[in-house]
Structures are given as C-alpha cells and as structure tokens.
Design a protein around this motif. Structure first.
Motif, PDB file in Angstrom:
ATOM      1  N   GLN A 375       0.839  -1.201   0.000  1.00  0.00           N
ATOM      2  CA  GLN A 375       0.000   0.000   0.000  1.00  0.00           C
ATOM      3  C   GLN A 375       0.879   1.258   0.000  1.00  0.00           C
ATOM      4  OE1 GLN A 375      -2.351  -0.399   3.578  1.00  0.00           O
ATOM      5  NE2 GLN A 375      -3.783  -1.856   2.631  1.00  0.00           N
ATOM      6  N   LEU A 376       0.669   2.102  -0.994  1.00  0.00           N
ATOM      7  CA  LEU A 376       1.359   3.395  -1.063  1.00  0.00           C
ATOM      8  C   LEU A 376       0.307   4.485  -0.929  1.00  0.00           C
ATOM      9  CD1 LEU A 376       3.881   5.126  -1.561  1.00  0.00           C
ATOM     10  CD2 LEU A 376       3.392   4.954  -4.026  1.00  0.00           C
ATOM     11  N   MET A 377       0.456   5.337   0.090  1.00  0.00           N
ATOM     12  CA  MET A 377      -0.559   6.350   0.400  1.00  0.00           C
ATOM     13  C   MET A 377       0.049   7.744   0.405  1.00  0.00           C
ATOM     14  SD  MET A 377      -2.292   4.081   3.396  1.00  0.00           S
ATOM     15  CE  MET A 377      -0.682   3.384   3.765  1.00  0.00           C
ATOM     16  N   PHE A 378      -0.718   8.698  -0.111  1.00  0.00           N
ATOM     17  CA  PHE A 378      -0.265  10.095  -0.200  1.00  0.00           C
ATOM     18  C   PHE A 378      -1.403  11.005   0.233  1.00  0.00           C
ATOM     19  CE2 PHE A 378      -0.399  14.030  -2.676  1.00  0.00           C
ATOM     20  CZ  PHE A 378       0.818  14.612  -2.328  1.00  0.00           C
ATOM     21  N   SER A 379      -1.081  11.991   1.059  1.00  0.00           N
ATOM     22  CA  SER A 379      -2.074  12.992   1.462  1.00  0.00           C
ATOM     23  C   SER A 379      -1.430  14.369   1.446  1.00  0.00           C
ATOM     24  CB  SER A 379      -2.615  12.683   2.863  1.00  0.00           C
ATOM     25  OG  SER A 379      -3.637  13.597   3.209  1.00  0.00           O
ATOM     26  N   ARG A 380      -2.182  15.333   0.961  1.00  0.00           N
ATOM     27  CA  ARG A 380      -1.668  16.698   0.863  1.00  0.00           C
ATOM     28  C   ARG A 380      -2.744  17.693   1.274  1.00  0.00           C
ATOM     29  NH1 ARG A 380       2.842  19.984   0.804  1.00  0.00           N
ATOM     30  NH2 ARG A 380       2.350  21.930  -0.290  1.00  0.00           N
ATOM     31  N   LEU A 388      -6.282  16.480  -0.178  1.00  0.00           N
ATOM     32  CA  LEU A 388      -6.357  15.453  -1.212  1.00  0.00           C
ATOM     33  C   LEU A 388      -5.699  14.180  -0.708  1.00  0.00           C
ATOM     34  CD1 LEU A 388      -6.796  14.524  -4.216  1.00  0.00           C
ATOM     35  CD2 LEU A 388      -4.488  15.425  -4.656  1.00  0.00           C
ATOM     36  N   ASN A 389      -6.350  13.036  -0.930  1.00  0.00           N
ATOM     37  CA  ASN A 389      -5.791  11.737  -0.547  1.00  0.00           C
ATOM     38  C   ASN A 389      -5.751  10.820  -1.763  1.00  0.00           C
ATOM     39  OD1 ASN A 389      -5.678  12.342   2.296  1.00  0.00           O
ATOM     40  ND2 ASN A 389      -7.892  12.065   2.343  1.00  0.00           N
ATOM     41  N   LEU A 390      -4.615  10.128  -1.917  1.00  0.00           N
ATOM     42  CA  LEU A 390      -4.456   9.133  -2.971  1.00  0.00           C
ATOM     43  C   LEU A 390      -3.845   7.882  -2.359  1.00  0.00           C
ATOM     44  CD1 LEU A 390      -2.916  11.336  -5.824  1.00  0.00           C
ATOM     45  CD2 LEU A 390      -5.276  10.506  -5.709  1.00  0.00           C
ATOM     46  N   ALA A 391      -4.267   6.712  -2.829  1.00  0.00           N
ATOM     47  CA  ALA A 391      -3.684   5.458  -2.349  1.00  0.00           C
ATOM     48  C   ALA A 391      -3.647   4.464  -3.497  1.00  0.00           C
ATOM     49  CB  ALA A 391      -4.491   4.892  -1.185  1.00  0.00           C
ATOM     50  N   PHE A 392      -2.554   3.714  -3.550  1.00  0.00           N
ATOM     51  CA  PHE A 392      -2.379   2.681  -4.572  1.00  0.00           C
ATOM     52  C   PHE A 392      -2.057   1.364  -3.864  1.00  0.00           C
ATOM     53  CE2 PHE A 392      -1.178   6.763  -6.342  1.00  0.00           C
ATOM     54  CZ  PHE A 392      -1.966   6.817  -7.496  1.00  0.00           C
ATOM     55  N   ASN A 393      -2.674   0.289  -4.350  1.00  0.00           N
ATOM     56  CA  ASN A 393      -2.530  -0.997  -3.668  1.00  0.00           C
ATOM     57  C   ASN A 393      -2.293  -2.120  -4.677  1.00  0.00           C
ATOM     58  OD1 ASN A 393      -3.241  -2.920  -1.202  1.00  0.00           O
ATOM     59  ND2 ASN A 393      -4.385  -3.668  -2.966  1.00  0.00           N
ATOM     60  N   LEU A 436      -5.648 -21.270  -6.092  1.00  0.00           N
ATOM     61  CA  LEU A 436      -6.063 -19.908  -6.423  1.00  0.00           C
ATOM     62  C   LEU A 436      -4.806 -19.058  -6.510  1.00  0.00           C
ATOM     63  CD1 LEU A 436      -8.131 -17.657  -6.859  1.00  0.00           C
ATOM     64  CD2 LEU A 436      -8.285 -17.404  -4.373  1.00  0.00           C
ATOM     65  N   ASP A 437      -4.634 -18.412  -7.651  1.00  0.00           N
ATOM     66  CA  ASP A 437      -3.473 -17.536  -7.883  1.00  0.00           C
ATOM     67  C   ASP A 437      -4.024 -16.210  -8.395  1.00  0.00           C
ATOM     68  OD1 ASP A 437      -1.139 -16.300  -8.562  1.00  0.00           O
ATOM     69  OD2 ASP A 437      -0.406 -17.862  -9.912  1.00  0.00           O
ATOM     70  N   ASN A 438      -4.020 -15.172  -7.547  1.00  0.00           N
ATOM     71  CA  ASN A 438      -4.710 -13.942  -7.936  1.00  0.00           C
ATOM     72  C   ASN A 438      -3.876 -12.680  -7.721  1.00  0.00           C
ATOM     73  OD1 ASN A 438      -4.861 -13.659  -5.150  1.00  0.00           O
ATOM     74  ND2 ASN A 438      -7.012 -14.215  -5.051  1.00  0.00           N
ATOM     75  N   ASP A 439      -4.256 -11.639  -8.466  1.00  0.00           N
ATOM     76  CA  ASP A 439      -3.628 -10.317  -8.376  1.00  0.00           C
ATOM     77  C   ASP A 439      -4.733  -9.268  -8.285  1.00  0.00           C
ATOM     78  OD1 ASP A 439      -0.589 -10.904  -9.219  1.00  0.00           O
ATOM     79  OD2 ASP A 439      -1.908 -12.072 -10.520  1.00  0.00           O
ATOM     80  N   PHE A 440      -4.558  -8.325  -7.362  1.00  0.00           N
ATOM     81  CA  PHE A 440      -5.560  -7.286  -7.150  1.00  0.00           C
ATOM     82  C   PHE A 440      -4.870  -5.921  -7.127  1.00  0.00           C
ATOM     83  CE2 PHE A 440      -7.926  -4.582  -4.080  1.00  0.00           C
ATOM     84  CZ  PHE A 440      -9.108  -4.439  -4.788  1.00  0.00           C
ATOM     85  N   TYR A 441      -5.339  -5.010  -7.987  1.00  0.00           N
ATOM     86  CA  TYR A 441      -4.781  -3.661  -8.072  1.00  0.00           C
ATOM     87  C   TYR A 441      -5.884  -2.666  -7.715  1.00  0.00           C
ATOM     88  CZ  TYR A 441      -1.400  -6.163 -11.026  1.00  0.00           C
ATOM     89  OH  TYR A 441      -0.482  -7.062 -11.519  1.00  0.00           O
ATOM     90  N   ALA A 442      -5.530  -1.620  -6.983  1.00  0.00           N
ATOM     91  CA  ALA A 442      -6.533  -0.623  -6.598  1.00  0.00           C
ATOM     92  C   ALA A 442      -5.919   0.773  -6.571  1.00  0.00           C
ATOM     93  CB  ALA A 442      -7.117  -0.950  -5.227  1.00  0.00           C
ATOM     94  N   ALA A 443      -6.690   1.735  -7.056  1.00  0.00           N
ATOM     95  CA  ALA A 443      -6.348   3.157  -6.928  1.00  0.00           C
ATOM     96  C   ALA A 443      -7.523   3.831  -6.230  1.00  0.00           C
ATOM     97  CB  ALA A 443      -6.106   3.782  -8.294  1.00  0.00           C
ATOM     98  N   VAL A 444      -7.252   4.478  -5.108  1.00  0.00           N
ATOM     99  CA  VAL A 444      -8.293   5.081  -4.275  1.00  0.00           C
ATOM    100  C   VAL A 444      -8.009   6.572  -4.149  1.00  0.00           C
ATOM    101  CG1 VAL A 444      -9.329   5.108  -1.971  1.00  0.00           C
ATOM    102  CG2 VAL A 444      -8.642   2.936  -3.006  1.00  0.00           C
ATOM    103  N   TYR A 445      -9.059   7.368  -4.183  1.00  0.00           N
ATOM    104  CA  TYR A 445      -8.871   8.825  -4.132  1.00  0.00           C
ATOM    105  C   TYR A 445      -9.984   9.465  -3.321  1.00  0.00           C
ATOM    106  CZ  TYR A 445     -12.522   8.632  -7.675  1.00  0.00           C
ATOM    107  OH  TYR A 445     -13.696   8.372  -8.335  1.00  0.00           O
ATOM    108  N   SER A 446      -9.697  10.631  -2.747  1.00  0.00           N
ATOM    109  CA  SER A 446     -10.741  11.428  -2.091  1.00  0.00           C
ATOM    110  C   SER A 446     -10.273  12.869  -1.959  1.00  0.00           C
ATOM    111  CB  SER A 446     -11.081  10.869  -0.704  1.00  0.00           C
ATOM    112  OG  SER A 446     -10.009  11.032   0.200  1.00  0.00           O
ATOM    113  N   LEU A 447     -11.222  13.778  -2.053  1.00  0.00           N
ATOM    114  CA  LEU A 447     -10.998  15.209  -1.864  1.00  0.00           C
ATOM    115  C   LEU A 447     -11.898  15.636  -0.721  1.00  0.00           C
ATOM    116  CD1 LEU A 447      -9.316  17.479  -3.260  1.00  0.00           C
ATOM    117  CD2 LEU A 447     -11.386  18.053  -4.549  1.00  0.00           C
TER     118      LEU A 447
END
Length: 532
Positions: A375-380, A388-393, A436-447
């Motif tokens: 998880q990579l998270m950024f807030s400014r 502003l909040n951004l997160a990548f997973n 089960l072999d899986n990959d999950f990608y997520a981009a999350v945002y909020s203002l």
C-alpha cells in the motif's frame, strides 16, 4: 394510585440526581472555536461533535472520573481528565497544531464520525490489546454491539467468521486504510490470511447497517474500516508472548524508529501464532509481518505499508453433525444408509468425541495460502480546509487446499477409465489440490473539504482483479493415462470495478445536521476457462 405516583417521582428524582453532563468549549491556540471537533469519552460509546461556537455537551453520565479524547484534523489529539460531580464547571480544551500531517486523513473519506446518522463504534488499539492474544479479528470484535463470530477450530485461531446483525461477511464491506479488502469474486474476507494484523492496527470503526459510501463491495450488514499504525514519534521495541489451552501460543516482536529528523519514521512487526485447535487435528500454523515507512510534514504525508501473511491450517470446515452432538447412533447410521458417508467414515464418527469430531482424517487435509499487500498512500493539505488523498494498492495471493477423496468418478476429472487386467475401472480414490493464484490492483482517491458548518467529500476507487483457479490430481489409485499433477479444470476471473461517491453534511442551528450521500458504481466481470 398516590403511592405509584410517589414512587415514580422518587425514581425521576433519583435519575436526575445521578444523570450528569459534561459541557465544554474547544478552541485552537489563537482562541478560535473549532467546529466539528470529535469529543468522546474513553472506554464508552458516548461522544459528540462541537457546534458552530466550538461548544459540546455529553449527557447521561454518572458521578466519577472520566477521560475525554478530542480529535480534529490538523491538530494533535488532546486527552483531558476530569472528575464529574454536581458542581463540575464547563471545561475549556485548547488544541495545538500538529507539526506533521496525521494518518487520520487517510481514512477520513470512509469514516462515519459523529456527524453522520449511522450507528457506529470506534475501537482503539488500547481496547484491542486487552484481548489480543493471537485470536482473529472476529473474536476481538465479538464484544461490540450486534457482532457474533464462529471458529472452525473452536479456539478463535485459524479459520473464523464474523456476523453483524446476522449478516455474514459477504455483505459486510471491509477496508484497510480506505483500500478494499473483500475478495473481488466471493466478497468474503479471510482473516486467517493476515494473522495478528491487530498488532499493527491503530483503530477499527464499525458502522452497523448500510453505512456510508465506501470503496469495494456493497455493504448491507455493516462497514468495517481498519486503520493501521499511526506515526510513532518515540522510538520503541517490544516483545510479547502468550500461551494457552490446546497448545495455543503467540510470539510477537515489534520495533520502531520514532521520528527521524522531524519527518521520517519506520515500523516493523514479526508474528508467529500456533494452536492445535479444540476440534480434532484442527491445527493452525500462522506467520505474518508488517513493515511501514513514511514521511510527513505539516501539509504532506507519504506512507508505504507492506502486510504479509502465510497460513497453514488443517481443515475443519464441516462442523459437528447434530446427531454426533446428541449421541444419536441411529441418526449417524443413516449417514451410511443414505450414501452420505462410507462405512469407515460412519464408524469413525460413532467412535469420536461428540464435541471435537472432525470429518477429515487424511494427514495432509490442509489449506496453505500466502497473501501480500503493498500500500502506497499520499495525502496533501491543499488549503487549511481542503485536502487530497491518494492510495495505490497491489495484493498478491497464492495457495491451495488439499483433499483426499474416496471413490471419485474419473470422468469428473477428465481422466479416462483405467484398465486393470480384464476389468475397466471408472472410479478411484485420489488426492487433489485446488489452487487460487490472484492479483488485485486498486487506486483510491478522495478530496475532503471542511469549513465551519459544511463538510464535503468526493471520493472513489478503480480496482482490477485477475484470479486464476485450477485443480491438480497429485495422486490416484487408478490413474489410467493421466500424469502426476494432472489438471482437470482451469478458469480465470477478470473483474474491473469503478465507483465515485459524494458525501455532504451541513449543520443548521447548532442542533440539526443535514446529510446527503450519493454513489455511482460500474462493474465488469468475466470468467472464462475449462471445467470438467
């Protein structure tokens, strides 16, 4: 009648004497009132928010000592101790500006807080630590309102399930730091995949009922919002271990750098949990680690989390049949008569303990799964009232469960009949693994916007899931022309999920709060492959 009225008057008088309230005023160091500050009473479910004048009131309290916890975005948390009596005056609490942007901004968009008309509760790390001896999150949340749980092994370690208001986990939305945690296909949450996560959690909010808009699957039963460890300003190192019934034990070591040069911090935890289980052979061997590093200043927060878990558990999914619990021999015999159990399986059930019976007896009837979260998270803070909040997973999961099956039809596994001498064999005992072999990608945002009476949040997420399901026969008594690790099915699930939501809250006349929550969601799910 006069006696009844007298008793009622005495009861009301007693209640009025015992029911007290805390009144106060929340300001910053400049003396400005802070509107919408969260004020809660520690170790209770009581809390409120300040009005447009920064005032608050918490009622229906008894005489005694209390601890108030005050939180406001961009300010340091305040802790206020007081003794409540008949003559307790109004209190004034001054909040200091935080030198570093706090982690609360990362989960603000998915939290209910005290402004939203939703039944919710927040459990902090101090409360969780009291019972955190290795059991899974469902057990640790069991004492909160409307929550029940079950454990396959009977110890709360290993596979466990959580229900809120009678709703199972497939209808409960779960996020970590605002990032969806539910499995994209089944919508389940397998707590066993993240052993001892609670040791790296700052707090958990439960919203009972439909809840507010969030990211991930729809929530009809509840929302569970998990926030991992916040910034630790002071270096620390600790080791904890515990031992209990059924050879259950937990060992944990955690270290943290504290705040380095006023901006950087690093935390790490290693955990090992084991239990033989209450149910026969239902052992659980669990390992996990948590690593976090971050940078923060007054307006910026950047954080990277790595959460990893590896579980190895013996299967005890079937539970104990009612006829075995009640010692009903005739009822157990019917399992064989109706072809549900073999003669050997029926005899084993009859001779087993009524409470610890486990249908599975094969030595390697286990579930083995590893899951890693990045998880990579950024807030400014763009302005004092806008952030502003951004997160990548990225989540990687891979594992299998192994089963011994008797008298299986070979055709069900795409295996041709076996020729043995003059006989043609259509059925066989075999051992299989389902993967089960899986990959999950997520981009999350909020203002997030908050100023005086108005609070507004625009947020959402885009997620992609790719899951590969396949099965291998690793041994068969009669294998015909099939090879070891013969694959009999291979399916791939591909799911894309996009959502955007808006939450708006406005405070009228210091007492009336208007709340609006809108969400749009789009899902594209396809599954292709070969089945037997």
């Amino acid at each position: 009648m006069q006696k009844a009225i007298a008793i009622l008057l005495i009861s009301l008088l007693t209640f009025s004497l015992n029911a007290q309230k805390i009144q106060g005023h929340i300001v910053n160091e400049m003396g400005d009132a802070l509107v919408g500050a969260n004020v809660s009473v520690e170790n209770t479910y009581k809390g409120t928010i300040t009005n447009t004048n920064g005032d608050f009131e918490i009622t229906n309290l008894k005489h005694g000592n209390y601890v108030l916890i005050v939180n406001y975005l961009g300010y340091k948390q305040a802790v206020y101790n007081l003794e409540l009596t008949n003559n307790t005056p109004e209190i004034k609490i001054i909040l200091k500006v935080s030198e570093n942007l706090t982690d609360e901004v990362l989960v603000k968009a998915t939290r209910a807080g005290n402004k939203v008309p939703v039944a919710s509760i927040n459990i902090n790390s101090d409360e969780l630590d009291k019972t955190n001896l290795g059991r899974d999150i469902p057990f640790l949340l069991n004492l909160t309102p409307s929550v029940t749980y079950s454990s396959d092994a009977g110890t709360g370690i290993g596979y466990s399930k959580l229900y809120i208001r009678g709703t199972d986990i497939t209808r409960i939305n779960v996020t970590t730091n605002g990032i969806p945690l539910n499995d994209s296909e089944s919508h389940g949450v397998w707590w066993v995949n993240m052993p001892d996560l609670v040791s790296s959690v700052d707090d958990i909010e439960i919203q009972r009922g439909v809840g507010t808009s969030t990211n991930g699957p729809a929530a009809f039963g509840a929302n569970i919002n998990i926030k991992t460890n916040s910034l630790n300003k002071i270096p620390y190192a600790n080791f904890a271990t515990s031992y209990g019934s059924f050879n259950s034990y937990k060992a944990k070591i955690a270290v943290g750098s504290g705040l380095i040069k006023d901006h950087f911090s690093f935390d790490m935890r290693l955990s090992k949990i084991y239990s033989d289980g209450f149910v026969d052979r239902a052992y659980a061997d669990l390992k996990s680690f948590f690593v976090s590093g971050g940078y923060s200043d007054k307006k910026t927060l950047v954080k990277l989390n790595v959460i990893s878990g590896h579980e190895n558990t013996y299967q005890a999914w079937n539970g104990v049949p009612q006829v075995r619990l009640e010692g009903d021999k005739e009822g157990m015999q019917r399992y064989e008569d109706h072809g549900l159990y073999t003669h050997e399986e029926t005899q084993y059930m009859m001779n087993s303990d009524s409470r610890t019976y486990n249908y599975y007896t094969y030595d390697n009837e286990l579930d083995d799964y590893k899951q890693d979260h990045y998880q990579l998270m950024f807030s400014r803070e763009i302005m004092s009232d806008l952030s502003l909040n951004l997160a990548f997973n990225y989540t990687k999961g891979k594992g299998y469960y192994e089963q011994y099956k008797t008298d299986e039809e070979l055709s069900d596994y795409n295996i041709p009949p076996a020729i043995v001498g003059q006989d043609t064999v259509f059925n066989s005992d075999l051992i299989r693994r389902k993967w089960l072999d899986n990959d999950f990608y997520a981009a999350v945002y909020s203002l997030n916007y908050e100023k005086e009476k108005l609070s507004a949040i625009i947020g959402g997420a885009y997620t992609t899931y790719y899951g590969k399901h396949f099965g291998n026969v690793i041994w068969s008594r009669y294998s015909s022309s099939s090879e070891i690790r013969h694959q009999w099915y291979d399916n791939t699930g591909d799911k894309k999920d996009f959502n955007i939501y808006g939450k708006f809250s406005y405070l009228f006349f210091d007492k009336i709060n208007i709340y609006l929550d809108l969400q749009y969601r789009m899902i594209d799910y396809q599954i292709i492959g070969v089945d037997a």
